[in-house]
Design an enzyme around this catalytic site. Structure first.
Site, PDB file in Angstrom:
ATOM      1  N   GLU A  38      -1.134 -14.733   7.869  1.00  0.00           N
ATOM      2  CA  GLU A  38      -0.955 -13.310   7.600  1.00  0.00           C
ATOM      3  C   GLU A  38       0.071 -13.061   6.493  1.00  0.00           C
ATOM      4  OE1 GLU A  38      -2.756 -10.907   8.442  1.00  0.00           O
ATOM      5  OE2 GLU A  38      -3.987 -11.904   9.939  1.00  0.00           O
ATOM      6  N   TYR A 121       2.637  -4.468  10.387  1.00  0.00           N
ATOM      7  CA  TYR A 121       1.304  -5.074  10.292  1.00  0.00           C
ATOM      8  C   TYR A 121       1.299  -6.508  10.838  1.00  0.00           C
ATOM      9  CZ  TYR A 121      -2.655  -7.569   8.589  1.00  0.00           C
ATOM     10  OH  TYR A 121      -3.758  -8.383   8.560  1.00  0.00           O
ATOM     11  N   ASP A 139      -3.294  -2.453   7.806  1.00  0.00           N
ATOM     12  CA  ASP A 139      -2.897  -2.671   6.404  1.00  0.00           C
ATOM     13  C   ASP A 139      -3.764  -1.774   5.520  1.00  0.00           C
ATOM     14  OD1 ASP A 139      -5.358  -3.855   6.458  1.00  0.00           O
ATOM     15  OD2 ASP A 139      -4.706  -5.787   5.652  1.00  0.00           O
TER      16      ASP A 139
END
Ligand code: SF4
Length: 475
Positions: A38, A121, A139
């Site tokens: 991520e 996020y 996001d």
């Protein structure tokens, strides 16, 4: 609205189970693997991330391995991905996991949110994908999909809108499927509901998409434009070694904090006279562009001579490094989120490192010169231009002209050992010895490197490309 929401969740999940991509971070739900992926995927395309991710996980397979690694190695593994603070924060977060939680990422949203570099996020992505917790992971992709599907016209650049969309996203998560649902939302945004050409005809939720039904799929989401990055002209030096440093160039490490902290780079300075030209750049893409080296076919343009003067002076004043620019080598550009570096790179001859008093003596003339007043008022004939036949590879046939003038205000003594020979003050042997000695005395943070040394040092993309281009030219 309820029907449209239920429809969305159900259809999206079914679609994901059939069409999801096989990606290296989807092999299992190890929270460390999810976390690394991520962070890497922020502002970076999946295709670009895959090889970096695989290399990174092979080198740092666990939180503990990452926490214990030298920072230089972590940055080296990240080299080329950009946004290097992500790598530093990731490592700092790993160190926190080791210190606070014995190396195990906790199944606790607050604890995960408290780790360095983890924002709303990433917290949602880690908690939902790794632990299947009903946390939103919103996001830009997800905001686009939700804005279109629910035909929402709030500005997604605003924090308030993001918080509203997070609430909406949580309410859509089907019981027990948080990880898959959040990934499905991201996947739809990446593969179907794309920014410029949404593939509505193949979209699993087309039937109830309010944005499409209103004919607004190309208008949404609403996003106010960020301030354009400021353009900054910089002059950089490829300072070439001689004697035992032949084939090497001078690089320096950036300061401990701030932009590109602790990364390596070529010495470079703000072009003071061009500073007034700093202006916002519009419509730029986040790219690194490096032009091919340029060759001169006649006398150097006056502007170029002046830029070489400014480079020599600014390096001396800022770093005590006296280096004589010889010829323009190439141009390069690097786009950060808030600034664009426009770099002019010059090949330079190493002189020596100034004493502090000499540096101070130069400071005044530098300030004047940086504003362009002194140099602009001097006739170009103040500077002697000589042809430098065959001294540098690649210049022999180009009819290159190089600058050998003396920058205004620079010390009177010979800039280089070669100049000492020409002036008859040094024999060749003395000049060589002098140059050897001088090359060992560098300003703090500077060092000579060969091409091989680059394997150990982390450079920002733009300098990586300039140096690779330089080494190629030397072959
Ligand atoms: S129908 Fe079109 S606009 Fe609506 S979610 Fe699907 S791709 Fe996006």
């Amino acid at each position: 609205m309820m029907d449209a929401k239920k429809f969305f969740s159900k259809e999206l999940l079914s679609w994901f189970h059939i069409y999801k991509r096989t990606l290296p971070w989807r092999q299992n739900r190890d929270p460390y693997r999810v976390w690394v992926s991520e962070i890497m995927l922020q502002q970076t395309r999946v295709d670009t991330v895959i090889p970096y991710y695989e290399r990174f996980m092979a080198r740092f397979p666990t939180v503990a391995a990452l926490a214990a690694a030298p920072e230089e190695e972590v940055l080296k593994c990240w080299e080329g991905l950009g946004y290097y603070s992500r790598a530093r924060n990731l490592q700092a977060g790993a160190q926190e996991v080791v210190e606070r939680y014995g190396g195990v990422i906790p199944d606790d949203a607050e604890a995960v949110a408290g780790l360095k570099g983890i924002g709303p996020y990433t917290r949602g992505a880690v908690m939902s994908i790794a632990f299947n917790r009903a946390e939103p992971a919103v996001d830009g992709n997800v905001m686009r999909v939700l804005s279109r599907y629910f035909c929402l016209e709030d500005d997604i650049a605003k924090n308030k809108t993001r918080i509203q969309l997070e609430k909406l996203a949580v309410s859509l998560i089907p019981d027990g499927h948080a990880g898959d649902f959040n990934q499905a939302l991201m996947e739809l945004g990446a593969l179907v509901c794309t920014p410029k050409s949404p593939g509505c005809l193949t979209c699993p939720v087309m039937e109830h998409c309010a944005g499409r039904l209103a004919g607004k799929e190309l208008v949404l989401p609403i996003k106010t434009k960020a301030k354009p990055p400021r353009e900054e002209r910089r002059l950089a030096a490829i300072v070439e070694g001689s004697g035992s440093q032949t084939g090497k160039v001078l690089v320096r490490q950036r300061p401990e904090s701030g932009l590109l902290a602790r990364m390596w780079e070529l010495p470079h300075v703000l072009d003071g006279a061009a500073g007034a030209e700093s202006k916002p750049a519009r419509g730029r893409k986040r790219t690194v562009r490096t032009n091919r080296p340029q060759e001169h076919t006649g006398a150097l343009p006056e502007q170029e001579v002046l830029r070489m003067e400014r480079l020599g002076l600014a390096l001396a004043v800022e770093s005590r490094l006296l280096a004589r620019p010889l010829a323009h080598w190439m141009e390069a550009e690097h786009v950060f989120s808030h600034i664009i570096w426009k770099l002019d790179i010059f090949r330079c001859e190493f002189g020596f490192v100034l004493e502090e008093e000499e540096r101070q003596r130069l400071e005044h003339s530098y300030e004047v010169t940086a504003r362009g007043e002194m140099l602009a008022s001097e006739a170009p004939s103040s500077y002697t231009l000589h042809r430098l036949d065959g001294e540098y590879p690649g210049t022999e046939d180009a009819g290159s002209w190089v600058y050998t003038g003396r920058a205004s205000g620079l010390p009177d003594e010979a800039l280089t050992a070669a100049a000492g020979i020409a002036a008859g003050t040094l024999t060749e042997v003395e000049a060589e010895e002098l140059q050897e000695e001088r090359q060992q005395q560098l300003p703090d943070g500077y060092r000579w490197i060969s091409r091989e040394d680059m394997d150990e040092l982390a450079f920002p993309n733009v300098f990586l490309r300039i140096l690779n281009s330089y080494w190629e030219q030397q072959l």
